[in-house]
Design a protein around this motif. Structure first.
Motif, PDB file in Angstrom:
ATOM      1  N   PHE A   1     -11.926 -12.341   5.159  1.00 44.48           N
ATOM      2  CA  PHE A   1     -10.895 -11.263   4.298  1.00 44.48           C
ATOM      3  C   PHE A   1     -10.296 -10.693   4.850  1.00 44.48           C
ATOM      4  O   PHE A   1      -9.572  -9.984   4.081  1.00 44.48           O
ATOM      5  N   ALA A   2     -10.694  -9.096   5.706  1.00 41.98           N
ATOM      6  CA  ALA A   2      -9.913  -8.628   6.971  1.00 41.98           C
ATOM      7  C   ALA A   2      -8.260  -9.314   6.873  1.00 41.98           C
ATOM      8  O   ALA A   2      -6.992  -8.945   6.546  1.00 41.98           O
ATOM      9  N   MET A   3      -8.585 -10.858   7.363  1.00 42.68           N
ATOM     10  CA  MET A   3      -7.776 -11.864   7.718  1.00 42.68           C
ATOM     11  C   MET A   3      -6.159 -11.836   7.151  1.00 42.68           C
ATOM     12  O   MET A   3      -5.515 -11.793   6.869  1.00 42.68           O
ATOM     13  N   MET A   4      -7.289 -11.726   5.435  1.00 42.08           N
ATOM     14  CA  MET A   4      -6.552 -12.684   4.697  1.00 42.08           C
ATOM     15  C   MET A   4      -5.678 -11.452   4.335  1.00 42.08           C
ATOM     16  O   MET A   4      -4.492 -11.224   3.440  1.00 42.08           O
ATOM     17  N   LEU A   5      -6.313 -10.319   4.230  1.00 42.17           N
ATOM     18  CA  LEU A   5      -4.979  -9.260   3.738  1.00 42.17           C
ATOM     19  C   LEU A   5      -4.198  -8.083   4.653  1.00 42.17           C
ATOM     20  O   LEU A   5      -3.054  -8.446   4.350  1.00 42.17           O
ATOM     21  N   ILE A   6      -4.617  -8.888   6.006  1.00 47.02           N
ATOM     22  CA  ILE A   6      -3.621  -8.533   6.964  1.00 47.02           C
ATOM     23  C   ILE A   6      -2.544  -9.173   6.844  1.00 47.02           C
ATOM     24  O   ILE A   6      -1.323  -8.851   7.124  1.00 47.02           O
ATOM     25  N   LYS A   7      -2.689 -10.360   6.833  1.00 44.40           N
ATOM     26  CA  LYS A   7      -1.551 -12.011   6.037  1.00 44.40           C
ATOM     27  C   LYS A   7      -0.701 -11.616   5.191  1.00 44.40           C
ATOM     28  O   LYS A   7       0.666 -11.524   4.566  1.00 44.40           O
ATOM     29  N   ALA A   8      -1.143 -10.947   3.575  1.00 45.94           N
ATOM     30  CA  ALA A   8      -1.275 -11.397   2.304  1.00 45.94           C
ATOM     31  C   ALA A   8      -0.482  -9.179   2.101  1.00 45.94           C
ATOM     32  O   ALA A   8       0.355  -9.868   1.204  1.00 45.94           O
ATOM     33  N   LEU A   9      -0.256  -8.465   2.407  1.00 41.17           N
ATOM     34  CA  LEU A   9       0.014  -7.316   2.363  1.00 41.17           C
ATOM     35  C   LEU A   9       0.860  -7.032   3.479  1.00 41.17           C
ATOM     36  O   LEU A   9       1.260  -7.684   4.361  1.00 41.17           O
ATOM     37  N   PRO A  10       1.927  -6.336   3.090  1.00 44.78           N
ATOM     38  CA  PRO A  10       2.987  -5.776   3.489  1.00 44.78           C
ATOM     39  C   PRO A  10       2.130  -5.352   4.876  1.00 44.78           C
ATOM     40  O   PRO A  10       1.691  -4.280   5.277  1.00 44.78           O
ATOM     41  N   GLY A  11       3.659  -5.762   6.300  1.00 49.59           N
ATOM     42  CA  GLY A  11       3.211  -4.416   6.853  1.00 49.59           C
ATOM     43  C   GLY A  11       3.171  -3.737   7.121  1.00 49.59           C
ATOM     44  O   GLY A  11       1.753  -2.628   8.106  1.00 49.59           O
ATOM     45  N   LYS A  12       2.748  -2.429   6.577  1.00 50.75           N
ATOM     46  CA  LYS A  12       2.726  -1.008   6.032  1.00 50.75           C
ATOM     47  C   LYS A  12       1.249  -0.829   6.331  1.00 50.75           C
ATOM     48  O   LYS A  12       0.984   0.602   6.400  1.00 50.75           O
ATOM     49  N   TYR A  13       0.010  -1.650   6.169  1.00 50.26           N
ATOM     50  CA  TYR A  13      -0.538  -1.317   5.927  1.00 50.26           C
ATOM     51  C   TYR A  13      -1.279  -1.726   7.027  1.00 50.26           C
ATOM     52  O   TYR A  13      -1.642  -2.713   7.433  1.00 50.26           O
ATOM     53  N   VAL A  14      -2.491  -0.935   7.542  1.00 46.17           N
ATOM     54  CA  VAL A  14      -3.698  -0.691   8.973  1.00 46.17           C
ATOM     55  C   VAL A  14      -4.989  -2.105   8.183  1.00 46.17           C
ATOM     56  O   VAL A  14      -5.465  -0.757   7.167  1.00 46.17           O
ATOM     57  N   VAL A  15      -5.521  -2.549   7.627  1.00 48.07           N
ATOM     58  CA  VAL A  15      -6.749  -3.852   7.734  1.00 48.07           C
ATOM     59  C   VAL A  15      -7.584  -3.820   8.613  1.00 48.07           C
ATOM     60  O   VAL A  15      -7.298  -3.880   9.345  1.00 48.07           O
ATOM     61  N   TRP A  16      -8.932  -3.092   8.039  1.00 42.99           N
ATOM     62  CA  TRP A  16     -10.098  -3.318   9.077  1.00 42.99           C
ATOM     63  C   TRP A  16     -11.320  -3.600   9.131  1.00 42.99           C
ATOM     64  O   TRP A  16     -11.871  -3.483   7.890  1.00 42.99           O
ATOM     65  N   ASP A  17     -12.353  -4.526   9.272  1.00 46.69           N
ATOM     66  CA  ASP A  17     -13.277  -4.591   8.825  1.00 46.69           C
ATOM     67  C   ASP A  17     -14.371  -3.082   8.659  1.00 46.69           C
ATOM     68  O   ASP A  17     -14.449  -2.312   9.543  1.00 46.69           O
ATOM     69  N   ARG A  18     -15.322  -3.046   8.221  1.00 45.16           N
ATOM     70  CA  ARG A  18     -16.021  -2.633   7.610  1.00 45.16           C
ATOM     71  C   ARG A  18     -17.149  -2.345   8.174  1.00 45.16           C
ATOM     72  O   ARG A  18     -18.374  -1.664   8.981  1.00 45.16           O
ATOM     73  N   SER A  19     -18.037  -3.319   7.353  1.00 51.07           N
ATOM     74  CA  SER A  19     -19.221  -3.697   7.508  1.00 51.07           C
ATOM     75  C   SER A  19     -18.943  -4.825   6.661  1.00 51.07           C
ATOM     76  O   SER A  19     -18.725  -5.826   5.872  1.00 51.07           O
ATOM     77  N   THR A  20     -20.561  -5.241   7.137  1.00 50.29           N
ATOM     78  CA  THR A  20     -20.920  -6.656   6.889  1.00 50.29           C
ATOM     79  C   THR A  20     -22.378  -6.916   6.358  1.00 50.29           C
ATOM     80  O   THR A  20     -22.998  -6.434   6.556  1.00 50.29           O
ATOM     81  N   GLU A  21     -22.876  -7.986   5.069  1.00 52.58           N
ATOM     82  CA  GLU A  21     -24.518  -8.042   4.538  1.00 52.58           C
ATOM     83  C   GLU A  21     -23.787  -9.693   4.381  1.00 52.58           C
ATOM     84  O   GLU A  21     -23.873  -9.995   3.278  1.00 52.58           O
ATOM     85  N   VAL A  22     -25.168  -9.571   4.899  1.00 49.86           N
ATOM     86  CA  VAL A  22     -25.283 -11.924   4.630  1.00 49.86           C
ATOM     87  C   VAL A  22     -26.522 -11.667   3.860  1.00 49.86           C
ATOM     88  O   VAL A  22     -27.910 -11.980   4.493  1.00 49.86           O
ATOM     89  N   GLN A  23     -26.768 -12.084   3.422  1.00 54.30           N
ATOM     90  CA  GLN A  23     -27.835 -12.720   2.355  1.00 54.30           C
ATOM     91  C   GLN A  23     -28.437 -13.921   2.039  1.00 54.30           C
ATOM     92  O   GLN A  23     -27.027 -15.093   1.500  1.00 54.30           O
TER      93      GLN A  23
END
Length: 155
Positions: free
Chosen positions: A67-89
């Motif tokens: 999801f972070a990679m998708m946002l990095i690539k799909a949003l314009p370059g002016k945004y900073v994207v980082w993973d915050r947390s993950t939960e796996v059920q």
């Protein structure tokens, strides 16, 4: 949407990148606009745990960056994207190859950009199911991704 030569090359590079390759997962498809990614987690000696099912760490690791990679690539370059947390059920042991599909619709990208007009940063939550070929859900991955307009706003 089909893969472009650029996303196909990126997919190939992703699959040989040591940190991703170590998960045992394989990226199978990246849409040209980066709004869909599909992965496969094969049931093999590399992903098998002591009980003979797919190791939870392989499921987590194979799904983690998508999801972070998708946002990095799909949003314009002016945004900073980082993973915050993950939960796996974990819902059912993986005794066969597993698959996951990650989607980022236009409406979500518009909502992020709109929200960041009024604030410096936001956290967004996304969910993907990890399924067998017949559609049986074996795990659900919930990701929180941080998006901001300024690198110093990661706190």
């Amino acid at each position: 949407m089909s893969e472009s030569w650029r996303t196909r090359l990126f997919r190939l590079g992703f699959n040989v990148w040591p940190s991703y390759r170590g998960t045992g997962g394989r990226v199978q498809y990246i849409a040209d606009d980066w709004q869909e990614i599909r992965i496969k987690i094969p049931q093999s000696w590399r992903t098998r745990n002591y009980m003979g099912t797919i190791f939870g760490g392989s499921i987590y690791g194979a799904c983690d960056p998508m999801f972070a990679m998708m946002l990095i690539k799909a949003l314009p370059g002016k945004y900073v994207v980082w993973d915050r947390s993950t939960e796996v059920q974990f819902k059912k042991p993986g005794t066969e190859d597993l698959y996951a599909r990650f989607r980022m619709p236009d409406e979500e990208l518009d909502a992020i950009q709109s929200a960041l007009e009024d604030q410096d940063s936001i956290d967004r939550e996304y969910t993907a199911d990890v399924v067998a070929e017949d559609g049986t859900v074996h795990a659900t991955v919930e990701k929180t991704v941080h998006v901001s307009t300024d690198e110093s706003k990661l706190a």
